[in-house]
Design a protein around this motif. Sequence first.
Motif, PDB file in Angstrom:
ATOM      1  N   ALA A 348       0.821  -1.215   0.000  1.00  5.41           N
ATOM      2  CA  ALA A 348       0.000   0.000   0.000  1.00  5.41           C
ATOM      3  C   ALA A 348       0.853   1.262   0.000  1.00  5.41           C
ATOM      4  CB  ALA A 348      -0.939   0.005   1.209  1.00  5.41           C
ATOM      5  N   ASN A 349       2.010   1.198   0.681  1.00  4.51           N
ATOM      6  CA  ASN A 349       2.878   2.384   0.696  1.00  4.51           C
ATOM      7  C   ASN A 349       3.280   2.792  -0.716  1.00  4.51           C
ATOM      8  OD1 ASN A 349       3.157   3.216   3.389  1.00  4.51           O
ATOM      9  ND2 ASN A 349       4.474   1.449   3.822  1.00  4.51           N
ATOM     10  N   GLY A 350       3.276   1.837  -1.620  1.00  4.03           N
ATOM     11  CA  GLY A 350       3.678   2.118  -2.995  1.00  4.03           C
ATOM     12  C   GLY A 350       2.756   3.068  -3.726  1.00  4.03           C
ATOM     13  N   ILE A 351       1.548   3.222  -3.237  1.00  4.24           N
ATOM     14  CA  ILE A 351       0.620   4.101  -3.974  1.00  4.24           C
ATOM     15  C   ILE A 351       0.652   5.544  -3.483  1.00  4.24           C
ATOM     16  CG2 ILE A 351      -0.960   2.151  -4.435  1.00  4.24           C
ATOM     17  CD1 ILE A 351      -2.953   3.964  -2.603  1.00  4.24           C
ATOM     18  N   THR A 352       1.446   5.830  -2.448  1.00  2.00           N
ATOM     19  CA  THR A 352       1.439   7.197  -1.906  1.00  2.00           C
ATOM     20  C   THR A 352       2.543   8.043  -2.540  1.00  2.00           C
ATOM     21  OG1 THR A 352       3.049   6.825  -0.159  1.00  2.00           O
ATOM     22  CG2 THR A 352       0.754   6.232   0.328  1.00  2.00           C
ATOM     23  N   GLY A 353       2.379   9.371  -2.370  1.00  2.00           N
ATOM     24  CA  GLY A 353       3.407  10.290  -2.853  1.00  2.00           C
ATOM     25  C   GLY A 353       4.604  10.360  -1.924  1.00  2.00           C
ATOM     26  N   GLU A 354       4.513   9.641  -0.781  1.00  2.00           N
ATOM     27  CA  GLU A 354       5.639   9.638   0.147  1.00  2.00           C
ATOM     28  C   GLU A 354       6.831   8.899  -0.466  1.00  2.00           C
ATOM     29  OE1 GLU A 354       6.206   8.121   4.667  1.00  2.00           O
ATOM     30  OE2 GLU A 354       4.168   8.546   3.976  1.00  2.00           O
ATOM     31  N   TYR A 355       6.536   7.967  -1.342  1.00  2.00           N
ATOM     32  CA  TYR A 355       7.586   7.238  -2.071  1.00  2.00           C
ATOM     33  C   TYR A 355       7.471   7.637  -3.556  1.00  2.00           C
ATOM     34  CZ  TYR A 355       7.930   4.485   2.162  1.00  2.00           C
ATOM     35  OH  TYR A 355       8.107   4.104   3.471  1.00  2.00           O
ATOM     36  N   PRO A 356       8.580   7.585  -4.288  1.00  2.00           N
ATOM     37  CA  PRO A 356       8.529   8.115  -5.656  1.00  2.00           C
ATOM     38  C   PRO A 356       7.957   7.154  -6.697  1.00  2.00           C
ATOM     39  CG  PRO A 356      10.759   7.395  -5.128  1.00  2.00           C
ATOM     40  CD  PRO A 356       9.953   7.213  -3.875  1.00  2.00           C
ATOM     41  N   ILE A 357       7.614   5.932  -6.286  1.00  3.78           N
ATOM     42  CA  ILE A 357       7.427   4.868  -7.277  1.00  3.78           C
ATOM     43  C   ILE A 357       6.198   5.049  -8.162  1.00  3.78           C
ATOM     44  CG2 ILE A 357       6.937   2.389  -7.450  1.00  3.78           C
ATOM     45  CD1 ILE A 357       8.986   2.101  -5.151  1.00  3.78           C
ATOM     46  N   MET A 358       5.063   5.371  -7.536  1.00  3.71           N
ATOM     47  CA  MET A 358       3.842   5.532  -8.341  1.00  3.71           C
ATOM     48  C   MET A 358       3.975   6.759  -9.248  1.00  3.71           C
ATOM     49  SD  MET A 358       0.891   3.860  -8.259  1.00  3.71           S
ATOM     50  CE  MET A 358      -0.822   4.024  -8.677  1.00  3.71           C
ATOM     51  N   ARG A 359       4.672   7.790  -8.745  1.00  2.00           N
ATOM     52  CA  ARG A 359       4.904   8.992  -9.556  1.00  2.00           C
ATOM     53  C   ARG A 359       5.736   8.616 -10.797  1.00  2.00           C
ATOM     54  NH1 ARG A 359       9.205  12.142  -8.915  1.00  2.00           N
ATOM     55  NH2 ARG A 359       9.592  11.496  -6.765  1.00  2.00           N
ATOM     56  N   HIS A 360       6.820   7.854 -10.578  1.00  2.00           N
ATOM     57  CA  HIS A 360       7.633   7.433 -11.734  1.00  2.00           C
ATOM     58  C   HIS A 360       6.798   6.582 -12.701  1.00  2.00           C
ATOM     59  CE1 HIS A 360      11.487   9.031 -10.579  1.00  2.00           C
ATOM     60  NE2 HIS A 360      11.596   8.294  -9.489  1.00  2.00           N
ATOM     61  N   ALA A 361       6.020   5.629 -12.131  1.00  2.32           N
ATOM     62  CA  ALA A 361       5.231   4.737 -12.997  1.00  2.32           C
ATOM     63  C   ALA A 361       4.255   5.556 -13.839  1.00  2.32           C
ATOM     64  CB  ALA A 361       4.483   3.705 -12.157  1.00  2.32           C
ATOM     65  N   ASN A 362       3.595   6.517 -13.196  1.00  2.97           N
ATOM     66  CA  ASN A 362       2.638   7.352 -13.938  1.00  2.97           C
ATOM     67  C   ASN A 362       3.359   8.204 -14.985  1.00  2.97           C
ATOM     68  OD1 ASN A 362       0.592   6.331 -12.464  1.00  2.97           O
ATOM     69  ND2 ASN A 362       0.148   8.184 -11.300  1.00  2.97           N
ATOM     70  N   ASN A 363       4.503   8.771 -14.615  1.00  6.28           N
ATOM     71  CA  ASN A 363       5.269   9.569 -15.581  1.00  6.28           C
ATOM     72  C   ASN A 363       5.658   8.745 -16.801  1.00  6.28           C
ATOM     73  OD1 ASN A 363       5.330  11.951 -14.138  1.00  6.28           O
ATOM     74  ND2 ASN A 363       7.279  11.514 -13.138  1.00  6.28           N
ATOM     75  N   LEU A 364       6.055   7.510 -16.537  1.00 11.73           N
ATOM     76  CA  LEU A 364       6.556   6.679 -17.642  1.00 11.73           C
ATOM     77  C   LEU A 364       5.460   6.362 -18.658  1.00 11.73           C
ATOM     78  CD1 LEU A 364       9.035   4.458 -15.598  1.00 11.73           C
ATOM     79  CD2 LEU A 364       9.673   6.027 -17.439  1.00 11.73           C
ATOM     80  N   GLU A 365       4.187   6.504 -18.257  1.00  9.83           N
ATOM     81  CA  GLU A 365       3.100   6.361 -19.243  1.00  9.83           C
ATOM     82  C   GLU A 365       3.231   7.437 -20.330  1.00  9.83           C
ATOM     83  OE1 GLU A 365       0.898   4.004 -19.529  1.00  9.83           O
ATOM     84  OE2 GLU A 365       1.098   3.002 -17.598  1.00  9.83           O
ATOM     85  N   SER A 366       3.596   8.655 -19.930  1.00  9.52           N
ATOM     86  CA  SER A 366       3.812   9.715 -20.923  1.00  9.52           C
ATOM     87  C   SER A 366       5.056   9.432 -21.749  1.00  9.52           C
ATOM     88  CB  SER A 366       3.990  11.083 -20.239  1.00  9.52           C
ATOM     89  OG  SER A 366       2.771  11.525 -19.723  1.00  9.52           O
ATOM     90  N   VAL A 367       6.104   8.969 -21.060  1.00  7.75           N
ATOM     91  CA  VAL A 367       7.374   8.733 -21.751  1.00  7.75           C
ATOM     92  C   VAL A 367       7.209   7.611 -22.789  1.00  7.75           C
ATOM     93  CG1 VAL A 367       9.829   8.215 -21.424  1.00  7.75           C
ATOM     94  CG2 VAL A 367       8.612   9.553 -19.698  1.00  7.75           C
TER      95      VAL A 367
END
Length: 392
Positions: A348-367
Amino acid sequence: MPKSPLELLKIDHLLSSDERDIAATVRDFVDRRVRPNVADWYERGDIDLELVKEAGSLGLLGMHLTGYGCAGTNAVSYGLACLELEAGDSGVRSLVSVQGSLTMFAIWKFGSEEQKQRWLPAMAAGEALGCFGLTEPDFGSNPAGMRTHAVRDGDDWVLNGTKMWITNGSAADVAVVWAQTDKDQPGKGIRGFLVPTDTPGFSAPKVKHKLSLRASITSELILDNVRLPADAVLPEVRGLRGPLSCLNEARFGIVFGSLGAARDCLDTTLAYARTREVFDRSLASYQLTQAKLADMTLELQKGFLLALHLGRLKDDHQLDPEQISLGKLNNVREAIKIARTCRTILGANGITGEYPIMRHANNLESVLTYEGTSEVHQLVIGQALTGENAFT
Ligand code: FAD
């Protein structure tokens, strides 16, 4: 002593000391200026434009170009800088690569001496920001169909049309806009124009409600009877070759950059798995976790070796577009898989903005989508292999 993913293969041994120094300088910049703030920028859907000047003073803007205040580094150094920037956020790397690889490169490669003198030193210093308008609402993968057009009126050019999804658009001082000049020959008469963004008839509303690349400005460009002097056109290129050669520069940066996002996910996940306890033992001590970590590390290192090979080819003036397609296709695809697998390890921690992972995953959709979608790169490679054009 546990090793970090890129240390495992001693990949640093393949880099010169200059290349290692540049990577370390950019990493330090990202640690100081990006990491502490990026979650907030992302949440607000914004980016601190002071970064442009700071990147300029570090010599990162147009760093692989020569003259006009540009740093003139080799291609591998530019790639490593992209990797370190994207370890912070794909939006920050986009800001720098749209400035250097798309906008400055277009002026540097195809501009007149006056255009170069006017824009490149200011852009290299981060005193002027550029954007690159190729995509339109109805023409992304097939830019040859673009409807934006420029017609002569006396000596002037008059531009009309709409561009879409343009990085840096609303904040830019100058837009490189690609337009048809000969409606009877779609694609053949495409020319590039330098449009100062304070020209009457030019506006750039922001795209809202993005769920990816939020720490980046994305805009529509509206050209409503934008009147430009005769010398606003880039004199040295005609046809799609112009924008496509700029895209190749930016795609090269993504081959390295996407690995930065993946490395950051993996570093975060390794640290998390060592300290997180499940069923009374560290998550890192379970075979299933280690299998995931090993597979992701393997892909990261293979991606890096591929990027480095392409970088060395580029420095040797031997890099072909289909090779860049191989690199972009593989490295973005693997980076997004790594980000998603890391997300599973964080639970569950993986979905928060406290860690960078979901942000990177979402960004990579654009990339995955910009600078040629995966499907477009598959078609480029397919054509190189078979000689058959499957685009149309
Ligand atoms: P489409 O072209 O409509 O494609 C839709 C789907 O069809 C994709 O899956 C695609 O792969 C597939 N497809 C297309 N052609 C074929 C085919 N022949 N065979 C099979 N499948 C096919 N553009 C700029 O000019 N400047 C920028 O600064 C810029 N920044 C961007 C920033 C962001 C955040 C994003 C998301 C996009 C940006 N773009 C920019 C636009 C980007 O380059 C386009 O989105 C991209 O080229 C794809 O075009 P499209 O979105 O219109 O998709």
